[in-house]
Design a protein around this motif. Structure first.
Motif, PDB file in Angstrom:
ATOM      1  N   SER A 100       3.906  38.478 -45.470  1.00 38.13           N
ATOM      2  CA  SER A 100       4.652  39.003 -44.328  1.00 38.13           C
ATOM      3  C   SER A 100       4.873  40.502 -44.514  1.00 38.13           C
ATOM      4  O   SER A 100       5.057  40.986 -45.638  1.00 38.13           O
ATOM      5  CB  SER A 100       5.995  38.284 -44.190  1.00 38.13           C
ATOM      6  OG  SER A 100       6.757  38.436 -45.378  1.00 38.13           O
ATOM      7  N   LEU A 101       4.850  41.241 -43.408  1.00 43.03           N
ATOM      8  CA  LEU A 101       5.038  42.684 -43.480  1.00 43.03           C
ATOM      9  C   LEU A 101       6.514  43.005 -43.725  1.00 43.03           C
ATOM     10  O   LEU A 101       7.405  42.415 -43.095  1.00 43.03           O
ATOM     11  CB  LEU A 101       4.576  43.348 -42.187  1.00 43.03           C
ATOM     12  CG  LEU A 101       3.091  43.185 -41.831  1.00 43.03           C
ATOM     13  CD1 LEU A 101       2.795  43.880 -40.504  1.00 43.03           C
ATOM     14  CD2 LEU A 101       2.210  43.755 -42.935  1.00 43.03           C
ATOM     15  N   PRO A 102       6.796  43.935 -44.606  1.00 42.23           N
ATOM     16  CA  PRO A 102       8.200  44.298 -44.863  1.00 42.23           C
ATOM     17  C   PRO A 102       8.802  45.063 -43.673  1.00 42.23           C
ATOM     18  O   PRO A 102       8.082  45.690 -42.889  1.00 42.23           O
ATOM     19  CB  PRO A 102       8.110  45.189 -46.107  1.00 42.23           C
ATOM     20  CG  PRO A 102       6.723  45.741 -46.082  1.00 42.23           C
ATOM     21  CD  PRO A 102       5.868  44.695 -45.462  1.00 42.23           C
ATOM     22  N   LYS A 103      10.141  45.018 -43.557  1.00 41.71           N
ATOM     23  CA  LYS A 103      10.850  45.711 -42.474  1.00 41.71           C
ATOM     24  C   LYS A 103      10.809  47.218 -42.687  1.00 41.71           C
ATOM     25  O   LYS A 103      10.852  47.692 -43.822  1.00 41.71           O
ATOM     26  CB  LYS A 103      12.305  45.243 -42.420  1.00 41.71           C
ATOM     27  CG  LYS A 103      12.473  43.794 -41.993  1.00 41.71           C
ATOM     28  CD  LYS A 103      13.924  43.348 -42.139  1.00 41.71           C
ATOM     29  CE  LYS A 103      14.843  44.216 -41.283  1.00 41.71           C
ATOM     30  NZ  LYS A 103      16.252  43.753 -41.341  1.00 41.71           N
ATOM     31  N   ASP A 104      10.750  47.944 -41.581  1.00 44.75           N
ATOM     32  CA  ASP A 104      10.798  49.406 -41.683  1.00 44.75           C
ATOM     33  C   ASP A 104      12.129  49.971 -41.184  1.00 44.75           C
ATOM     34  O   ASP A 104      12.322  51.193 -41.167  1.00 44.75           O
ATOM     35  CB  ASP A 104       9.650  50.055 -40.936  1.00 44.75           C
ATOM     36  CG  ASP A 104       9.649  49.737 -39.443  1.00 44.75           C
ATOM     37  OD1 ASP A 104      10.667  49.235 -38.913  1.00 44.75           O
ATOM     38  OD2 ASP A 104       8.613  49.982 -38.788  1.00 44.75           O
ATOM     39  N   TYR A 105      13.013  49.092 -40.734  1.00 45.92           N
ATOM     40  CA  TYR A 105      14.358  49.463 -40.295  1.00 45.92           C
ATOM     41  C   TYR A 105      14.331  50.505 -39.159  1.00 45.92           C
ATOM     42  O   TYR A 105      15.244  51.315 -39.006  1.00 45.92           O
ATOM     43  CB  TYR A 105      15.188  50.001 -41.474  1.00 45.92           C
ATOM     44  CG  TYR A 105      15.329  48.982 -42.585  1.00 45.92           C
ATOM     45  CD1 TYR A 105      16.307  47.998 -42.515  1.00 45.92           C
ATOM     46  CD2 TYR A 105      14.462  48.998 -43.675  1.00 45.92           C
ATOM     47  CE1 TYR A 105      16.432  47.042 -43.525  1.00 45.92           C
ATOM     48  CE2 TYR A 105      14.573  48.050 -44.682  1.00 45.92           C
ATOM     49  CZ  TYR A 105      15.560  47.068 -44.604  1.00 45.92           C
ATOM     50  OH  TYR A 105      15.673  46.103 -45.598  1.00 45.92           O
ATOM     51  N   ASP A 106      13.241  50.448 -38.382  1.00 46.81           N
ATOM     52  CA  ASP A 106      13.056  51.336 -37.224  1.00 46.81           C
ATOM     53  C   ASP A 106      12.982  52.814 -37.607  1.00 46.81           C
ATOM     54  O   ASP A 106      13.248  53.695 -36.773  1.00 46.81           O
ATOM     55  CB  ASP A 106      14.184  51.130 -36.188  1.00 46.81           C
ATOM     56  CG  ASP A 106      14.184  49.732 -35.605  1.00 46.81           C
ATOM     57  OD1 ASP A 106      13.081  49.155 -35.445  1.00 46.81           O
ATOM     58  OD2 ASP A 106      15.265  49.189 -35.335  1.00 46.81           O
ATOM     59  N   TRP A 107      12.614  53.087 -38.822  1.00 44.64           N
ATOM     60  CA  TRP A 107      12.449  54.485 -39.243  1.00 44.64           C
ATOM     61  C   TRP A 107      10.999  54.960 -39.050  1.00 44.64           C
ATOM     62  O   TRP A 107      10.724  56.145 -39.183  1.00 44.64           O
ATOM     63  CB  TRP A 107      12.821  54.656 -40.725  1.00 44.64           C
ATOM     64  CG  TRP A 107      14.237  54.280 -41.053  1.00 44.64           C
ATOM     65  CD1 TRP A 107      15.300  54.306 -40.202  1.00 44.64           C
ATOM     66  CD2 TRP A 107      14.716  53.821 -42.299  1.00 44.64           C
ATOM     67  NE1 TRP A 107      16.444  53.901 -40.825  1.00 44.64           N
ATOM     68  CE2 TRP A 107      16.119  53.591 -42.135  1.00 44.64           C
ATOM     69  CE3 TRP A 107      14.161  53.584 -43.549  1.00 44.64           C
ATOM     70  CZ2 TRP A 107      16.933  53.128 -43.179  1.00 44.64           C
ATOM     71  CZ3 TRP A 107      14.978  53.139 -44.571  1.00 44.64           C
ATOM     72  CH2 TRP A 107      16.344  52.905 -44.394  1.00 44.64           C
ATOM     73  N   GLY A 108      10.132  54.021 -38.822  1.00 44.37           N
ATOM     74  CA  GLY A 108       8.709  54.348 -38.727  1.00 44.37           C
ATOM     75  C   GLY A 108       7.957  53.828 -39.952  1.00 44.37           C
ATOM     76  O   GLY A 108       8.544  53.591 -41.010  1.00 44.37           O
ATOM     77  N   ARG A 109       6.645  53.652 -39.751  1.00 43.95           N
ATOM     78  CA  ARG A 109       5.848  53.113 -40.867  1.00 43.95           C
ATOM     79  C   ARG A 109       4.849  54.186 -41.323  1.00 43.95           C
ATOM     80  O   ARG A 109       5.256  55.244 -41.798  1.00 43.95           O
ATOM     81  CB  ARG A 109       5.126  51.828 -40.435  1.00 43.95           C
ATOM     82  CG  ARG A 109       6.081  50.734 -39.939  1.00 43.95           C
ATOM     83  CD  ARG A 109       5.340  49.458 -39.562  1.00 43.95           C
ATOM     84  NE  ARG A 109       5.000  48.640 -40.713  1.00 43.95           N
ATOM     85  CZ  ARG A 109       5.835  47.773 -41.290  1.00 43.95           C
ATOM     86  NH1 ARG A 109       7.079  47.628 -40.843  1.00 43.95           N
ATOM     87  NH2 ARG A 109       5.434  47.050 -42.319  1.00 43.95           N
ATOM     88  N   ASP A 110       3.581  53.930 -41.223  1.00 44.29           N
ATOM     89  CA  ASP A 110       2.522  54.887 -41.573  1.00 44.29           C
ATOM     90  C   ASP A 110       2.810  55.626 -42.873  1.00 44.29           C
ATOM     91  O   ASP A 110       2.701  55.056 -43.954  1.00 44.29           O
ATOM     92  CB  ASP A 110       2.278  55.863 -40.418  1.00 44.29           C
ATOM     93  CG  ASP A 110       1.733  55.148 -39.187  1.00 44.29           C
ATOM     94  OD1 ASP A 110       1.128  54.077 -39.357  1.00 44.29           O
ATOM     95  OD2 ASP A 110       1.927  55.643 -38.067  1.00 44.29           O
ATOM     96  N   GLN A 111       3.239  56.898 -42.800  1.00 44.48           N
ATOM     97  CA  GLN A 111       3.368  57.736 -43.992  1.00 44.48           C
ATOM     98  C   GLN A 111       4.760  57.729 -44.605  1.00 44.48           C
ATOM     99  O   GLN A 111       5.031  58.504 -45.521  1.00 44.48           O
ATOM    100  CB  GLN A 111       2.963  59.166 -43.658  1.00 44.48           C
ATOM    101  CG  GLN A 111       1.487  59.326 -43.309  1.00 44.48           C
ATOM    102  CD  GLN A 111       0.577  58.785 -44.416  1.00 44.48           C
ATOM    103  OE1 GLN A 111       0.720  59.176 -45.579  1.00 44.48           O
ATOM    104  NE2 GLN A 111      -0.330  57.892 -44.046  1.00 44.48           N
ATOM    105  N   ARG A 112       5.593  56.857 -44.133  1.00 48.19           N
ATOM    106  CA  ARG A 112       6.892  56.720 -44.794  1.00 48.19           C
ATOM    107  C   ARG A 112       6.745  55.760 -45.978  1.00 48.19           C
ATOM    108  O   ARG A 112       5.909  54.858 -45.957  1.00 48.19           O
ATOM    109  CB  ARG A 112       7.951  56.202 -43.824  1.00 48.19           C
ATOM    110  CG  ARG A 112       8.357  57.246 -42.788  1.00 48.19           C
ATOM    111  CD  ARG A 112       9.459  56.759 -41.904  1.00 48.19           C
ATOM    112  NE  ARG A 112       9.768  57.739 -40.865  1.00 48.19           N
ATOM    113  CZ  ARG A 112      10.766  58.611 -40.925  1.00 48.19           C
ATOM    114  NH1 ARG A 112      11.566  58.641 -41.982  1.00 48.19           N
ATOM    115  NH2 ARG A 112      10.991  59.450 -39.927  1.00 48.19           N
TER     116      ARG A 112
END
Length: 734
Positions: A568-580
């Motif tokens: 399962s994909l981990p949560k990004d807490y709505d901060w954004g994914r990609d390069q974070r």
């Protein structure tokens, strides 16, 4: 299919037991062939043991005409062997198109060399056939597939299934009977391959394997076509039913081929295809002429002697049979009784004076004609074939001629009754000179100096196919030598050098491994699908050469792993994914990602230890922070004291990786942003140590104050839980 450390390019061929793929070995960027055992056979331990036995045997053999093994392993229930990639088609494919005589000799010589080396090393192949002979780019033949090979010594016992192993069309008689084998069984099989290359078909065929095996045990070896008869003795000796009568080693096969080649060269280029038939024709003609000449002269002279006896002038009519009986009686020198029907003929005594009946003389012309033909034949043979005349006549008459004897001597010995008559008669022809027979002088073997110069200069040099140890300027006889050059922190290199008739000096430059890369060098390994892994920066070397992630592992990088491993994909807490930086992963997730990346790249990735991480974070500085002893704003992402645009007193989040300056080692974000998992469990949840309860994280996060971002900062965290403040950074062992 994905195998750690290899990038699969395409399937080369598939058989009942395995599939072979072309792949790139990523650690050294070279093409290899990966042989993968069929998954359906993995449950059978006998097949698995044979598979690994092949790798073990070939791994001990180093010969230009034997395939090389680079790696062996198991991945996700797949057993695999990485070996030489041989671009040439198997010999079986070439047979379909036809193989020249010269190519056949070359293949047999190279295979004999390979077998001699393997047998000397203590192994027999047991499955020599065209499918197992492949070719390098330079055209040299290579022996492959040691799957049913066996040690000549030892206590290895085959199962009932393996009691008779091999391919029936190429199986020696003792192999077909399930008897104990040695290297001579391989010599027999190579003889079958030689026969097939010369004729385009195997010597023995049948409706079923049993019928073929019986023929190998009982049937005589078929004769080669007339244009290949020169090779018949070699074929027959290689394929003798009795192992003791065969060539005993591969070296003997090579020697026989060399001797045949020398004989061909001394007789002319056409001798290769004409020697057999021409010699036999000459022998046949000469034998027939000599036999006819002797018979005719004997009959004619004795008839002539009989003309001195006077007969009655009474006509005597003789039938054809009576004439034949009379001739036989004459040729037998009067031994035995004259036939009754001839004994009653009225012979007149010498004292009776009656005119003698003049015999017919037309037969004399036949005698002259035959003698003339004989003279012409012997003159031609003496001029055109002086070296074969003696041998041909000996074979025709099954008796030995000494150097001092002549053809007439032999004729006289074969018919004592004609001795005095021939001596009295004019000599028809005399061979007065014999070809001079020179004793073969042993060749003087001249040794030549071999010198290998290396970079680095302290490299170790080994001669792999001979026992003497290498030393600069070592004296060696002409031949091919397999040389290995190795040095610490360099990739070893193996080369073949041929010494002909001069001293050899060769420069060998080794390729440095990544352990010799200078500090600050960035490494970017490719994954099996061609995508890029994390950037790794080389640290100054202490005891071990290592590199560490330039940035924290991002969501983009981790999400690829999660999708390929069905996580399962981990949560990004709505901060954004990609390069974070990835967050929300626990200790086991971090370890699994490192293991997956290792499999994808063929390198050794893992989490850094506490000491390794702190050294990388300090950037070579002995200060509180990597930038100095005092806290400094805008150097990291933290809750208070950093003046970060991403984190405030009451609201914090991660920043994209590399948003702040790198330390002197070129490493970003070791202070703040996210804390990072370290290698090693602090507390185990069970006594067996199979489940980690708590582990260390280092570096502080976006929720910490700047005072907690010091280079030595670590804390204990629950290993089984993910957090919005914890991510990971990897270490690469070089």
């Amino acid at each position: 299919m994905a195998i750690p450390g290899y990038r699969i390019l395409r399937k080369i061929r598939q058989g009942g037991m395995s599939t072979v793929y072309l792949a790139i070995q990523q650690s050294v960027d070279r093409e290899v062939a990966i042989k993968v055992m069929s998954p359906s056979l993995s449950s059978d331990p006998s097949f698995g043991s044979r598979f690994y036995r092949e790798a073990k045997i070939v791994g001990q053999l180093s010969h230009h005409n034997i395939v090389s093994i680079y790696d062996v392993g198991n991945h996700k229930h797949y057993n695999y062997i990485a070996m030489d990639y041989l671009p040439g088609a198997p010999l079986q494919d070439r047979l379909d198109e036809g193989v020249s005589t010269e190519e056949a000799i070359k293949v047999v010589r190279e295979m004999a060399s390979a077998l001699h080396y393997a047998h000397e090393a203590g192994y027999i192949h047991r499955d020599i056939k065209p499918d197992n002979i492949l070719f390098r780019q330079d055209g040299s033949a290579v022996l492959c597939d040691f799957g049913i090979a066996k040690a000549l010594k030892g206590n290895v016992k085959m199962t009932n299934f393996g009691a008779v192993l091999g391919t029936p069309n190429y199986m020696s008689p003792e192999q077909a009977q399930g008897k104990e084998l040695d290297g001579r069984a391989d010599i027999y099989s190579l003889g079958v391959v030689f026969y097939e290359m010369l004729t385009g078909q195997v010597p023995f065929n049948g409706d079923d394997p049993v019928a073929v095996a019986v023929k190998h045990m009982t049937s005589p070896i078929p004769k080669l076509p007339s244009d290949k008869k020169a090779f018949q003795p070699i074929i027959e000796k290689m394929m003798d039913k009795k192992a003791n009568a065969r060539y005993q080693t591969g070296q003997e096969v090579m020697t026989a081929l060399d001797e045949l080649e020398q004989s061909i060269q001394s007789r002319g280029a056409d001798h290769l295809t004409q020697t057999g038939s021409t010699t036999m024709q000459v022998v046949g003609i000469a034998s027939a002429l000599v036999g006819t000449l002797i018979t005719t002269i004997s009959l004619s002279i004795k008839r002539l002697m009989l003309t001195n006896i006077k007969f009655s002038n009474t006509p005597v009519q003789l039938s054809r049979k009576q004439m034949e009986d009379l001739d036989t009686f004459i040729l037998d020198n009067g031994d035995g009784d004259l036939p009754e029907e001839l004994g009653d003929m009225p012979l007149i005594q010498d004292t009776i004076e009656q005119p003698a009946i003049r015999p017919r003389t037309h037969w004399i012309y036949w005698v002259v004609a035959v003698v003339s033909l004989g003279l012409i034949a012997f003159i031609y043979l003496d001029e055109q074939h002086p070296d074969t005349l003696r041998e041909a006549y000996i074979k025709a008459n099954h008796q030995q001629i000494t150097p001092s004897s002549s053809i007439e001597d032999t004729i006289e010995n074969t018919d004592d009754s004609l001795e005095k008559t021939i001596e009295a008669a004019p000599t028809a022809t005399t061979v007065t000179e014999e070809p001079e027979v020179l004793a073969a002088k042993p060749k003087e073997i001249i040794n030549y100096a071999l010198t290998i110069k290396t970079t680095p200069s302290d490299a170790t040099i080994r001669l792999l196919n001979i026992k003497p140890a290498y030393k600069a300027g070592i004296k060696l006889p002409p031949g091919a030598y397999h040389i290995q050059v190795s040095a610490e922190d360099y990739f070893p290199k193996k080369i073949w050098l041929r010494i002909n008739n001069k001293n050899i000096s060769r420069q060998v430059k080794l390729k440095p491994t990544r352990r010799l890369l200078t500090a600050g060098t960035v490494i970017n390994d490719k994954l099996s699908d061609g995508s890029e892994g994390p950037n790794m920066v080389v640290l100054p070397r202490l005891n071990q050469a290592i590199a560490i992630s330039q940035q924290e592992v991002t969501f983009q990088q981790y999400d690829l792993f999660a999708s390929q491993t069905q996580r399962s994909l981990p949560k990004d807490y709505d901060w954004g994914r990609d390069q974070r930086p990835v967050v929300g992963i626990n200790y086991n997730d971090a370890q699994a990602y490192a293991q997956w990346l290792s499999e994808q790249t063929g390198q050794h990735y893992r989490l850094p230890t506490k000491e390794e991480w702190q050294r990388a974070a300090a950037g070579g500085k002995d200060t509180t922070y990597w930038w100095g002893d005092k806290a400094q704003s805008k150097m990291a992402n933290c809750k208070r004291g950093c003046k970060s645009q991403y984190s405030k007193l009451f609201s914090t989040q991660t920043a994209p990786v590399a948003s702040y300056a790198a330390n002197p080692y070129g490493v970003y974000d070791t202070a703040g942003n996210v804390a990072e998992w370290l290698n090693g469990c602090v507390e185990w949840q069970d006594a067996e140590g199979s489940l980690c309860k708590s582990a260390l994280v280092a570096g502080g996060s976006h929720q910490d104050t700047i005072k907690l971002l010091v280079s030595t900062s670590t804390k204990t965290t629950a290993a089984g839980q993910g957090s919005k403040t914890v991510g990971l950074r990897l270490l690469l062992e070089l």
